[in-house]
Structures are given as C-alpha cells and as structure tokens.
Design a protein around this motif. Structure first.
Motif, PDB file in Angstrom:
ATOM      1  N   MET A   1       0.816  -1.227   0.000  1.00 31.60           N
ATOM      2  CA  MET A   1       0.000   0.000   0.000  1.00 31.60           C
ATOM      3  C   MET A   1       0.840   1.264   0.000  1.00 31.60           C
ATOM      4  SD  MET A   1      -2.996  -0.962   2.703  1.00 31.60           S
ATOM      5  CE  MET A   1      -3.678   0.677   2.536  1.00 31.60           C
ATOM      6  N   THR A   2       2.119   1.172   0.354  1.00 31.27           N
ATOM      7  CA  THR A   2       2.918   2.377   0.482  1.00 31.27           C
ATOM      8  C   THR A   2       3.409   2.913  -0.851  1.00 31.27           C
ATOM      9  OG1 THR A   2       4.805   0.950   0.921  1.00 31.27           O
ATOM     10  CG2 THR A   2       3.667   1.905   2.822  1.00 31.27           C
ATOM     11  N   THR A   5      -0.369   7.333  -2.488  1.00 29.27           N
ATOM     12  CA  THR A   5      -0.895   8.118  -1.379  1.00 29.27           C
ATOM     13  C   THR A   5      -2.300   8.624  -1.651  1.00 29.27           C
ATOM     14  OG1 THR A   5       0.169  10.097  -2.263  1.00 29.27           O
ATOM     15  CG2 THR A   5       1.373   8.869  -0.586  1.00 29.27           C
ATOM     16  N   ASP A 136       0.944   4.129   5.098  1.00 32.98           N
ATOM     17  CA  ASP A 136      -0.237   3.275   4.930  1.00 32.98           C
ATOM     18  C   ASP A 136      -1.474   3.928   5.543  1.00 32.98           C
ATOM     19  OD1 ASP A 136       0.889   1.215   3.493  1.00 32.98           O
ATOM     20  OD2 ASP A 136       1.395   0.020   5.253  1.00 32.98           O
ATOM     21  N   SER A 137      -1.316   4.479   6.755  1.00 36.52           N
ATOM     22  CA  SER A 137      -2.473   5.037   7.465  1.00 36.52           C
ATOM     23  C   SER A 137      -2.944   6.346   6.851  1.00 36.52           C
ATOM     24  CB  SER A 137      -2.129   5.250   8.941  1.00 36.52           C
ATOM     25  OG  SER A 137      -1.912   4.019   9.585  1.00 36.52           O
ATOM     26  N   GLU A 139      -2.951   7.297   3.859  1.00 39.84           N
ATOM     27  CA  GLU A 139      -3.699   7.081   2.617  1.00 39.84           C
ATOM     28  C   GLU A 139      -5.203   6.991   2.849  1.00 39.84           C
ATOM     29  OE1 GLU A 139      -2.153   3.454   1.053  1.00 39.84           O
ATOM     30  OE2 GLU A 139      -0.734   4.479  -0.239  1.00 39.84           O
TER      31      GLU A 139
END
Length: 295
Positions: A1-2, A5, A136-137, A139
């Motif tokens: 996921m990184t 963004t 990750d968060s 996003e």
C-alpha cells in the motif's frame, strides 16, 4: 500500500518520507562498527558529513553534536516519534506535551526513560517500519480532515511535512555523530515548508520576540518565500513575503532548515554566503533564527 498516497500527500512527499527513513536507517546500521573510533564528530558544515572510518564496537553510546543525547538515545527518540506520527495518521489521539518547546522536551525525556532499546540496528528497523506505517495510514484519511498533533491541529499533508522535518533534523544529527553524509537536500527541504510555516508562531521564543517590531521576507534560493511579522510579542506568518519588509533574507535551502532547527549557527552561514540579509534593518538577519526554539 505504500506505493501510493491517493492524493492525500502532495507530490513527492511520500517518496521523501520513505527515502529519508531508509537513509537514516542506513546511517544507523554503520554504527555497529563505530563505537571504538577515536576521532571526533564530523564537521558542522551544512554541505555534508565526512566519511566514517573503520572500527569495531557498538556505536549507540557515541555523543550527538550540539545535543545531550547519544546516538542510541536520538535513534530511540526518532523511532518513538515515527510511531507517534503513525498513530496520529491512523486516527489515534496521543497527548504529548502542550505544544511548547519546553513541554515537548520534557515529554521526550519521559518517553525515552520508558523505552529501553538503544541498539542502532533494531532502532533502524523501527524507524523505517513506522514511517511505512504512517504512509499506509495516511492514505486512508480525508485530505481535509484535521489531525491533532503535538504542535497543534494540522491537515494530513502538513502532518506528513512535520514527520519529514523531524526525521531530517535528527537524521542530520545521527549522520554528523557517525561521520556519514547527511540526507538533507533542497528537494526535501522544500517539502518541509508547509509544516515550517504553520509551526513558526508556536515555536517562537517569547523572550526573544518581546519588544521587537519587525517584518521579514524569507526566500529560499530556487524555491518558495514567505513572510514573518513580529509585533507586541506575537508572530504572524504568511505564505507570501510582505511588500516592504524591514529585512529580506535569502538562504540556500539546506542552510535554511539547519538554521531553523538550530543545527548550525547564523554567522558561519553568512560568512560562507549561504545566507544573505538586506533591507532597512539588515542587522536583523542573523538574529532571525534566534527568535525561535526548535522543539
């Protein structure tokens, strides 16, 4: 996921956060053989740290220049701070001081006292893991949703700029202590500007600004400019420089950040031509960095 963004962070910021965390971790991994070296810390020039020498031992106990912390303590603080930022990005409230530099310093010391890890290798892994957790968060957030941070309410994008600024400051310290090239560059400095501009009023030194009335136009070479006005002990910051400032400051970007974070002194930067000041009150230029206390 990184790898994405989702538009929450401005272009290049996610890559700068990821790259800076990796650069800091790479510096820390060299500490495993730095502990018994007899030479002192690297030079304090904004141009870069000197290459390290070969030695064996544990480098976590080496002193950090211009700090009371060791390498292990500075790295532990950075690991804790990245975890804090990741939690904030995930929507968790984490009280941490009252926003003033003094209270943040006290919170840092309390947090360090309750965190035993000081070995550079494990801390390097924590720093990178928590930076990725932040990405990750963040996003998943609404770009306009406010986040409560140790330095006030910010958008997620400004929080990302805050994280980058914090890693660059302490990453520079670690590189200097371990005699490695630092990771501060003009591109990354420009990405710190949203946070720097928002945070400046909050980190103004009340004693230093008391009785001062002045306006500044601050410009980064090849980059953005902004305005600062000081009157009645209050500091205001605008995204555009004032039309008729008392003092105009032009500075090389890396020098700007290192001055703003208290990592170098004004006069050597001026002597090397990396910061210039002019206007009706040019003598205010070297005083400008002293008006703020980096948290």
């Amino acid at each position: 996921m990184t790898g994405r963004t989702g538009g929450v962070l401005p272009g290049g910021l996610a890559e700068a956060i990821r790259g800076t965390a990796e650069d800091v971790a790479a510096v820390l991994r060299t500490a495993e053989g730095a502990g018994s070296r007899g030479d002192g810390p690297a030079g304090r020039d904004a141009g870069g740290g000197a290459p390290g020498g070969s030695a064996t031992g544990h480098g976590g106990g080496l002193p950090v220049p211009r700090s009371t912390w060791t390498v292990g303590e500075a790295a532990a603080h950075l690991a804790q701070a990245n975890a804090l930022m990741a939690d904030l990005a995930a929507g968790h409230r984490r009280p941490y001081g009252d926003g003033t530099p003094g209270s943040l310093a006290e919170a840092n010391e309390r947090a360090l006292a309750g965190f035993a890890e000081r070995a550079p290798g494990p801390l390097a892994e924590m720093i990178t893991a928590q930076a990725l957790a932040f990405l990750d968060s963040v996003e998943e957030r609404d770009p306009d949703e406010p986040v409560t941070t140790p330095l006030g309410v910010m958008t997620p994008a400004v929080l990302g700029s805050y994280l980058l600024t914090h890693m660059l400051g302490h990453g520079y310290d670690l590189a200097l202590a371990l005699r490695r090239p630092h990771m501060v560059d003009a591109h990354r400095v420009r990405l710190t500007m949203p946070f720097m501009i928002q945070a400046m009023p909050q980190v103004a030194d009340p004693v230093a600004v008391a009785g001062l009335t002045a306006s500044f136009a601050v410009r980064l070479r090849g980059g953005p400019g902004f305005g600062v006005t000081i009157t009645g002990g209050r500091v205001g910051v605008a995204h555009e420089p004032p039309a008729r400032p008392d003092c105009t400051i032009l500075t090389e970007p890396v020098t700007f950040l290192l001055l703003a974070l208290g990592r170098i002194d004004p006069w050597p930067a001026i002597a090397r031509g990396r910061a210039l000041g002019w206007g009706r009150k040019p003598w205010l230029a070297p005083r400008f960095p002293t008006l703020f206390r980096a948290p």
